[in-house]
Design a protein around this motif. Structure first.
Motif, short mmCIF file in Angstrom:
data_model
loop_
_atom_site.label_atom_id
_atom_site.label_comp_id
_atom_site.label_asym_id
_atom_site.label_seq_id
_atom_site.Cartn_x
_atom_site.Cartn_y
_atom_site.Cartn_z
N ARG A 47 0.80 1.81 -4.07
CA ARG A 47 2.09 1.64 -4.04
C ARG A 47 2.96 0.97 -2.88
N TRP A 48 2.28 1.52 -1.66
CA TRP A 48 2.88 1.00 -0.36
C TRP A 48 2.21 -0.16 0.27
N ASP A 49 2.84 -0.54 1.16
CA ASP A 49 2.60 -1.79 2.07
C ASP A 49 1.21 -1.22 2.64
N LYS A 50 0.18 -2.06 2.69
CA LYS A 50 -1.21 -1.80 2.91
C LYS A 50 -1.17 -1.55 4.64
N ASP A 51 -0.54 -2.49 5.54
CA ASP A 51 -0.36 -2.23 6.84
C ASP A 51 0.05 -0.75 7.12
N LYS A 52 1.23 -0.38 6.44
CA LYS A 52 1.76 0.98 6.81
C LYS A 52 0.75 2.04 6.38
N LYS A 79 -6.10 -5.26 -5.65
CA LYS A 79 -4.76 -5.69 -5.36
C LYS A 79 -3.61 -5.30 -6.54
N LYS A 81 -0.92 -2.86 -8.38
CA LYS A 81 -0.06 -1.73 -7.90
C LYS A 81 -0.15 -0.83 -9.09
#
Length: 410
Positions: A47-52, A79, A81
Motif C-alpha cells: 500500500r505504501w511507497d517502497k522507498d519509505k 507491482k 497494490k
C-alpha cells in the motif's frame, strides 16, 4: 533459541497505525529477548511507497528485528497494490516466495491480512492475535445493529448495507474457508469480546494492552466542570448519539463537552454540528491534541462519555481510567468483558441514550472527593497496576506461544 516468525504489515507503516500497531511493536520488541525473531512483512505493505518501506525496514533492523531476506526481492518484484479484489492473490504470492523451512513457529500479533493463513499453511504451525472481531458471526444481529448506528451517507452512497455485505461476502466468507483449510494452532484475542462476536474459541491475552505509566502522574490534580470525548469521530464510536445524550443531560444539568479527534467524514461532521446548534449545546472542539495536553484535559474532566459500538479492547477507556476519569459506555462485548468489574466504568445497554445520560448525571452530581474515592478503589488500582506495563502483555503472549510451540513439538 526458538525461531519465531512474525507475519505482519504495520511494523513498516510510514504513519501511526493505531492501537494494534502499538501492541504489536511493544510485544515483538520484547519477545526478541526470548525468541530468535524473523520478520515476514505481509502483502499489505504494498500500500505504501517502497522507498519509505525500505527506510522503515532499516530502522527496524537497527532495533534488532531481522527481516527475511526474501522480502527485498518481493518488494521490487510485485507491482500491484492491495485491493478488495486481489488481496488473497497477493497473500498467496508473498507466502509462496517466503522460505519458512527454518522457522519453528509463525505468529501474527495483530491480524490484518490473509498472509498468515497461506504462510502458516506451509509450516502448519502458526497462531494469530485479533484486536477486533475476525468477522461478525451473527450476520442478522450485526445487520440490525448497523442499521441503528451506521446509517447511510448520501454523499458517498455508502452505508450500513456496504459494511454488512463486506462482512458477509468478504471477511466472514473468506475467513471461514481459510480457518477450515489452514487451521491455526491457536487464535488469541486482547479481549474475550472479540472472540464472542466472531463465534470462535481462543486464548485471551491478559493483560491485552497497556498504558504509559506516565499517565498516573496526572491523577488527583483536580476536576473541572466538563465532560470529555476523544477518539475517531465517526459513527462506530457513537458520535451520532453524543449530542442526543448531552441534550438529555442538559435538561437536568448544563454541561460542557470538550471534543478531541478528527471527524471521519464531512457528512457526519455536518450532522453533528447541526444537532449541537439545534440543542444549544456547549461544545469546545480542539481537533487533534498533543498527547500531554490531551492527558491534562482528560484528567481534569469529570467524565468520559463513550457510546462506542465497535471496539476490540478500547485503549481510550484504559487511558481515561489511568488518568483518573470515570467512564460511561455501552455494554458491547469488548467493554463488558474487559471493564465490567470496575465501579469507575458504568455500562448501559447499547443504544440506551437515556440510560447513558442517567449514569452520566449520577457521576456529574458527585463531589470531587467522591470521584477521587471512586478512582482509587482497590480493584481499579490493581487493574491499573497490571495494565501499566507492556512487559506484562509481552509475558502473557510469550506464555501462550510457548504453550502451543511445546504442544506442536510432540
Amino acid at each position: 533459541m526458538i525461531k519465531l516468525g512474525i507475519v505482519y504489515d504495520n511494523l513498516l507503516s510510514p504513519t501511526f497505525a493505531g492501537g494494534g500497531f502499538v501492541h504489536s511493536f511493544e510485544v515483538v520488541t520484547r519477545l526478541k529477548k526470548d525468541f530468535d525473531i524473523i520478520y515476514f512483512p505481509s502483502s499489505k505493505v504494498l500500500r505504501w511507497d517502497k522507498d519509505k518501506v525500505k527506510e522503515k525496514v532499516k530502522e527496524l533492523e537497527r532495533q534488532g528485528i531481522k527481516v527475511s531476506q526474501d522480502f527485498y526481492s518481493l518488494l521490487d518484484k510485485v507491482k500491484e497494490k492491495p485491493s478488495l479484489f486481489n488481496s488473497e492473490k497477493l497473500s498467496k504470492t508473498f507466502a509462496s516466495a517466503y522460505d519458512v523451512s527454518n522457522i519453528d513457529f509463525l505468529y501474527e500479533p495483530d491480524h490484518t491480512s490473509f498472509d498468515i493463513f497461506y504462510l502458516g499453511g506451509k509450516l502448519k504451525k502458526f497462531g494469530l492475535a485479533i484486536h477486533e472481531p475476525l468477522f461478525y458471526n451473527n450476520s442478522f444481529e450485526y445487520l440490525k445493529r448497523l442499521m441503528k448506528f451506521y446509517g447511510i451517507n448520501p454523499y458517498t452512497g455508502k452505508g450500513f448495507y456496504t459494511r454488512f455485505l463486506y462482512n458477509l461476502l468478504f471477511s466472514k466468507r473468506i475467513h471461514l474457508r481459510l480457518l477450515k483449510k489452514y487451521k491455526p494452532t491457536f487464535i488469541a484475542s486482547v479481549s474475550k469480546g472479540s472472540l464472542e462476536i466472531s463465534g470462535i474459541n481462543g486464548e485471551v491475552i491478559y493483560p491485552g494492552n497497556a498504558f504509559d505509566p506516565e499517565l498516573l502522574k496526572y491523577r488527583g490534580k483536580g476536576k473541572e466542570d466538563y465532560v470529555v470525548f476523544w477518539s475517531r469521530l465517526n459513527q462506530d464510536k457513537g458520535i451520532r448519539e453524543l449530542p442526543d445524550i448531552l441534550k438529555i443531560i442538559n435538561s437536568t444539568k448544563r454541561t460542557k463537552l470538550v471534543l478531541m479527534g478528527k471527524f471521519f467524514d464531512k457528512y457526519n461532521e455536518k450532522k453533528f454540528w447541526k444537532k449541537v446548534k439545534k440543542y444549544n449545546l456547549d461544545v469546545e472542539y480542539l481537533g487533534f491534541v498533543e498527547r500531554k495536553k490531551l492527558y491534562e484535559i482528560v484528567s481534569k474532566a469529570k467524565l468520559f462519555i463513550y457510546p462506542t459500538h465497535v471496539d476490540g479492547f478500547s485503549l481510550v477507556v484504559l487511558e481515561a481510567l489511568a488518568l483518573g476519569t470515570p467512564v460511561v459506555a455501552y455494554d458491547i462485548p469488548a467493554i463488558r468483558t474487559v471493564y465490567s468489574d470496575l465501579s469507575a466504568v458504568k455500562i448501559v445497554k447499547e443504544f440506551d441514550i437515556e440510560g447513558i445520560a442517567k449514569e452520566s448525571l449520577k457521576i456529574l452530581g458527585m463531589k470531587e472527593s467522591e470521584i477521587i474515592d471512586l478512582m482509587n478503589e482497590e480493584k481499579l488500582l490493581y487493574f491499573l497496576k497490571i495494565h501499566s506495563s507492556w512487559n506484562n502483555v509481552a509475558e502473557s503472549v510469550k506464555k501462550i506461544l510457548l504453550k502451543y510451540i511445546q504442544q506442536t513439538n510432540y
